[in-house]
Design a protein around this motif. Structure first.
Motif, mmCIF file in Angstrom:
data_model
loop_
_atom_site.group_PDB
_atom_site.id
_atom_site.type_symbol
_atom_site.label_atom_id
_atom_site.label_comp_id
_atom_site.label_asym_id
_atom_site.label_seq_id
_atom_site.Cartn_x
_atom_site.Cartn_y
_atom_site.Cartn_z
ATOM 1 N N LYS A 4 0.826 -1.205 0.000
ATOM 2 C CA LYS A 4 0.000 0.000 0.000
ATOM 3 C C LYS A 4 0.866 1.263 0.000
ATOM 4 C CE LYS A 4 -3.441 -2.812 1.663
ATOM 5 N NZ LYS A 4 -4.784 -2.948 1.975
ATOM 6 N N LYS A 6 1.241 4.052 1.783
ATOM 7 C CA LYS A 6 0.660 5.408 1.845
ATOM 8 C C LYS A 6 1.699 6.355 2.416
ATOM 9 C CE LYS A 6 -4.296 5.613 1.763
ATOM 10 N NZ LYS A 6 -5.551 5.873 2.423
ATOM 11 N N GLN A 57 6.995 16.120 -8.522
ATOM 12 C CA GLN A 57 5.776 15.365 -8.730
ATOM 13 C C GLN A 57 6.033 14.079 -9.500
ATOM 14 O OE1 GLN A 57 2.500 17.180 -11.176
ATOM 15 N NE2 GLN A 57 1.775 17.363 -9.084
ATOM 16 N N LYS A 58 5.567 12.976 -8.919
ATOM 17 C CA LYS A 58 5.723 11.697 -9.596
ATOM 18 C C LYS A 58 4.368 11.328 -10.187
ATOM 19 C CE LYS A 58 6.948 8.270 -7.002
ATOM 20 N NZ LYS A 58 7.661 7.413 -6.077
ATOM 21 N N GLN A 60 2.372 8.300 -12.006
ATOM 22 C CA GLN A 60 2.458 6.870 -12.283
ATOM 23 C C GLN A 60 1.147 6.340 -12.833
ATOM 24 O OE1 GLN A 60 3.795 6.140 -8.188
ATOM 25 N NE2 GLN A 60 5.434 4.903 -9.047
ATOM 26 N N LEU A 62 -1.474 3.152 -12.918
ATOM 27 C CA LEU A 62 -1.900 1.945 -12.214
ATOM 28 C C LEU A 62 -2.324 0.915 -13.261
ATOM 29 C CD1 LEU A 62 -2.514 0.521 -9.542
ATOM 30 C CD2 LEU A 62 -4.786 1.559 -9.583
ATOM 31 N N LEU A 70 -2.264 -5.692 -9.417
ATOM 32 C CA LEU A 70 -2.086 -4.268 -9.709
ATOM 33 C C LEU A 70 -0.648 -3.842 -9.448
ATOM 34 C CD1 LEU A 70 -5.342 -3.114 -7.919
ATOM 35 C CD2 LEU A 70 -4.933 -3.073 -10.388
ATOM 36 N N ARG B 139 -1.465 13.653 -0.257
ATOM 37 C CA ARG B 139 -0.101 13.467 -0.751
ATOM 38 C C ARG B 139 -0.132 12.824 -2.126
ATOM 39 N NH1 ARG B 139 3.745 14.566 -1.447
ATOM 40 N NH2 ARG B 139 5.230 12.929 -0.936
ATOM 41 N N ARG B 140 -1.186 12.043 -2.370
ATOM 42 C CA ARG B 140 -1.308 11.384 -3.669
ATOM 43 C C ARG B 140 -2.744 11.466 -4.143
ATOM 44 N NH1 ARG B 140 1.373 5.624 -3.288
ATOM 45 N NH2 ARG B 140 3.554 6.209 -3.394
ATOM 46 N N ILE B 166 2.524 16.958 -4.619
ATOM 47 C CA ILE B 166 1.495 15.915 -4.701
ATOM 48 C C ILE B 166 1.795 14.977 -5.865
ATOM 49 C CG2 ILE B 166 -0.951 15.466 -5.119
ATOM 50 C CD1 ILE B 166 -1.580 18.086 -3.739
ATOM 51 N N ASP B 167 1.825 13.674 -5.563
ATOM 52 C CA ASP B 167 2.035 12.675 -6.613
ATOM 53 C C ASP B 167 0.689 12.268 -7.212
ATOM 54 O OD1 ASP B 167 4.748 12.722 -6.242
ATOM 55 O OD2 ASP B 167 4.718 11.114 -4.755
ATOM 56 N N VAL B 168 0.782 11.735 -8.421
ATOM 57 C CA VAL B 168 -0.445 11.396 -9.133
ATOM 58 C C VAL B 168 -0.389 9.952 -9.620
ATOM 59 C CG1 VAL B 168 -2.018 12.122 -10.950
ATOM 60 C CG2 VAL B 168 -0.416 13.775 -9.991
ATOM 61 N N ILE B 169 -1.472 9.254 -9.442
ATOM 62 C CA ILE B 169 -1.586 7.914 -10.020
ATOM 63 C C ILE B 169 -2.776 7.917 -10.974
ATOM 64 C CG2 ILE B 169 -2.083 5.489 -9.581
ATOM 65 C CD1 ILE B 169 -0.663 5.732 -6.938
ATOM 66 N N MET B 191 -8.599 1.234 -7.839
ATOM 67 C CA MET B 191 -8.056 2.313 -7.009
ATOM 68 C C MET B 191 -8.312 2.028 -5.536
ATOM 69 S SD MET B 191 -6.452 5.038 -8.134
ATOM 70 C CE MET B 191 -6.143 6.028 -9.587
ATOM 71 N N PHE B 194 -6.070 -0.943 -4.391
ATOM 72 C CA PHE B 194 -4.645 -0.608 -4.309
ATOM 73 C C PHE B 194 -4.385 0.339 -3.140
ATOM 74 C CE2 PHE B 194 -0.572 1.144 -5.984
ATOM 75 C CZ PHE B 194 0.090 -0.070 -6.126
ATOM 76 N N ASP B 195 -5.367 1.119 -2.812
ATOM 77 C CA ASP B 195 -5.369 1.941 -1.587
ATOM 78 C C ASP B 195 -4.096 2.770 -1.421
ATOM 79 O OD1 ASP B 195 -6.354 2.967 0.760
ATOM 80 O OD2 ASP B 195 -5.554 1.344 1.996
ATOM 81 N N ALA B 196 -3.719 3.495 -2.448
ATOM 82 C CA ALA B 196 -2.477 4.280 -2.355
ATOM 83 C C ALA B 196 -2.723 5.776 -2.500
ATOM 84 C CB ALA B 196 -1.502 3.812 -3.432
ATOM 85 N N VAL B 197 -3.978 6.166 -2.721
ATOM 86 C CA VAL B 197 -4.235 7.601 -2.901
ATOM 87 C C VAL B 197 -5.199 8.101 -1.838
ATOM 88 C CG1 VAL B 197 -3.834 7.506 -5.385
ATOM 89 C CG2 VAL B 197 -6.158 7.232 -4.506
ATOM 90 N N ASP B 198 -5.163 9.423 -1.615
ATOM 91 C CA ASP B 198 -6.002 10.028 -0.574
ATOM 92 C C ASP B 198 -7.341 10.496 -1.117
ATOM 93 O OD1 ASP B 198 -3.834 9.858 1.300
ATOM 94 O OD2 ASP B 198 -2.917 11.527 0.219
#
Lengths: 76, 402
Positions: A4, A6, A57-58, A60, A62, A70, B139-140, B166-169, B191, B194-198
């Motif tokens: 995860k 976070k 800024q990254k 990516q 999915l 994933l 943050r994402r 801020i990162d972006v997926i 999404m 995967f639970d990686a974004v806010d």
């Protein structure tokens, strides 16, 4: 399932900072306790700021493979 | 022989009765058919016949209603219209007075939209209480839209300009066509899993009602509702309202606006942190000043020259320590403050008030107020002052025993 990961929550950091400031403001702490909180507060501000200032800024993607797993892939 | 004249009612009365029966028995209804005999009269009203293979009905759409039409009705056009059945007594005609009219196809979509909206509203999917709060400092950010559309470009542009921290997926998804709804559902679920974004921005740029349609489909609405991560919906332009917009935790009028709303600017955040830092430093400064004042007042109370000198030194040292400490923090040196706190605690313990209160006394030579540390400091019979916790008194050294 991918991990995860976070990232550090600014919301939490800010909340903690607010808490520290109001605790210190209350003024009924020992010197030792005050210094510990002060140190934590300054460390938090440093962490947050350096993260903000160094930020790149990254972006990516999915993606999902045929197995349904994933994963992230960097995007140019 | 004449048959008695049958009881008769007037044409007007009959027509009135027909009118009463007819106008009361049809609730607001939608009718589909083809337009013919279309006339847009100089008065602004529209007159036409609506027909299918076997029947026809006269239709009117008054100016007050037809001015809101998004299209021009024409002969031969298939339409859906909503209105009331009325009777026009003068001509003995019944007719439909249209309030809304949509081209068939779009009209069908419109009906489906209204039906789903009603159903989901009844189930409580739009209730303000069930909406999740958007994170104040994400943050994402997750983005679900077409990888090639205008929306993704707009969103990336805003985030790059405002919030590099801020990162972006991006989870690419089809946003129009038959398979789009299923793809959107899968994207939302991915999404969430995967639970990686806010927070998630879900949307697409402008298009026709058919183009935007996937965002009005029930499975998409249900996936948005079930998603544990807050979703901001941005579909089409300002004027387009979708089911997604209604069920999402927040609606933005465009994808760009969605990106603005979810991303606090980096510069604002840094200013915010500066504020905290200033606050912390100020509080500590005030706190330590209080400690110094304690030392100062101890000095004043005792008019002790030498301890006064001592205090002055400690105070200078204490200031130096604080200065060093602030520098150390700037350089990120950890653990320094612990040492500093220890040092300062010792300073406080050396407050002469504390020492005297524990039963110690200090003796001063009367001639020069020098502290007596050695019997040699004082001659036999010489007077001196003795400082105790509660006060000072004069005394005299006794003569040595023979």
């Amino acid at each position: 399932m991918a991990k995860k990961d976070k990232p550090i929550q600014f919301e939490e950091a800010f909340k903690r900072l607010e808490e520290i400031v109001s605790k210190l403001e209350s003024g009924d702490l020992s010197l030792e306790e005050s210094m510990t909180l002060f140190e934590e507060g300054i460390t938090l501000t440093e962490t947050c700021r350096s993260r903000l200032e160094a930020a790149e800024q990254k972006i990516q993607l999915l993606l999902k493979d045929s197995e349904g797993d994933l994963s992230l892939e960097n995007m140019d | 022989m004449s048959t008695p004249e049958p009881q008769a009612i007037s044409v007007s009365d009959l027509t009135q009765q027909i009118k009463n029966v007819l106008e009361g028995s049809f609730p607001i209804l939608w009718v589909s058919g083809e337009i013919s005999n279309f006339v847009h009269h100089g008065s602004g009203h529209m007159y036409f016949t609506l027909k299918d293979e076997k029947a026809e009905i006269r239709g009117i759409m008054f100016k007050g209603f037809n001015q809101f039409l998004h299209f021009k009705p024409e002969n031969g056009m298939q339409v859906l219209l909503q209105g009331d059945i009325t009777v026009y007594e003068t001509r003995g005609q019944y007719q439909i007075v249209a309030k809304k009219m949509e081209p068939a196809g779009i009209g069908t979509l419109y009906l489906a939209f209204e039906a789903l909206k009603k159903q989901l509203a009844a189930e409580g999917l739009f209730d303000p209480e069930v909406k999740q709060k958007l994170p104040a400092y994400p943050r994402r950010i997750g983005v679900i839209t077409s990888q090639t559309g205008a929306a993704v470009r707009d969103i990336f542009q805003v985030l790059e300009r405002r919030a590099l921290h801020i990162d972006v997926i991006l989870r690419p998804s089809r946003v129009q066509g038959d398979k789009a709804a299923l793809d959107l559902v899968e994207a939302i679920n991915d999404m969430a899993a995967f639970d990686a974004v806010d927070v998630i921005i879900l949307g697409r740029g402008g298009g026709s009602l058919e183009d935007l349609w996937p965002f009005n489909e029930e499975p998409v609405a249900r996936a948005i509702f079930a998603c544990p991560i807050p979703i901001i919906s941005a579909v089409g332009h300002e004027t387009d309202l979708s089911i997604s917009d209604l069920v999402a935790d927040m609606r933005a009028s465009t994808p760009s606006e969605a990106a603005e709303v979810v991303s606090p600017a980096t510069s604002d955040l840094i200013e915010h942190i500066h504020g905290y830092e200033r606050n912390l430093a100020l509080i500590m400064q005030r706190y330590l000043q209080k400690c110094w004042q304690g030392l100062d007042s101890a000095k004043d109370r005792f008019v002790l020259q030498e301890p006064g000198q001592l205090l002055k030194q400690h105070r200078t040292r204490s200031r130096e320590l604080i200065h060093l400490m602030m520098q150390a923090y700037r350089l990120g040196i950890q653990g320094f403050s612990g040492k500093f706190a220890g040092a300062n605690e010792k300073l406080l313990a050396m407050n002469p008030m504390n020492i005297l209160s524990r039963g110690y006394s200090i003796a001063y030579r009367e001639t020069d107020q020098k502290i007596i540390r050695d019997p040699q400091d004082l001659g036999e019979g010489d007077p001196f002052e003795l400082q105790t916790f509660k006060g000072t008194f004069r005394a005299k050294r006794a003569n040595r025993k023979k």
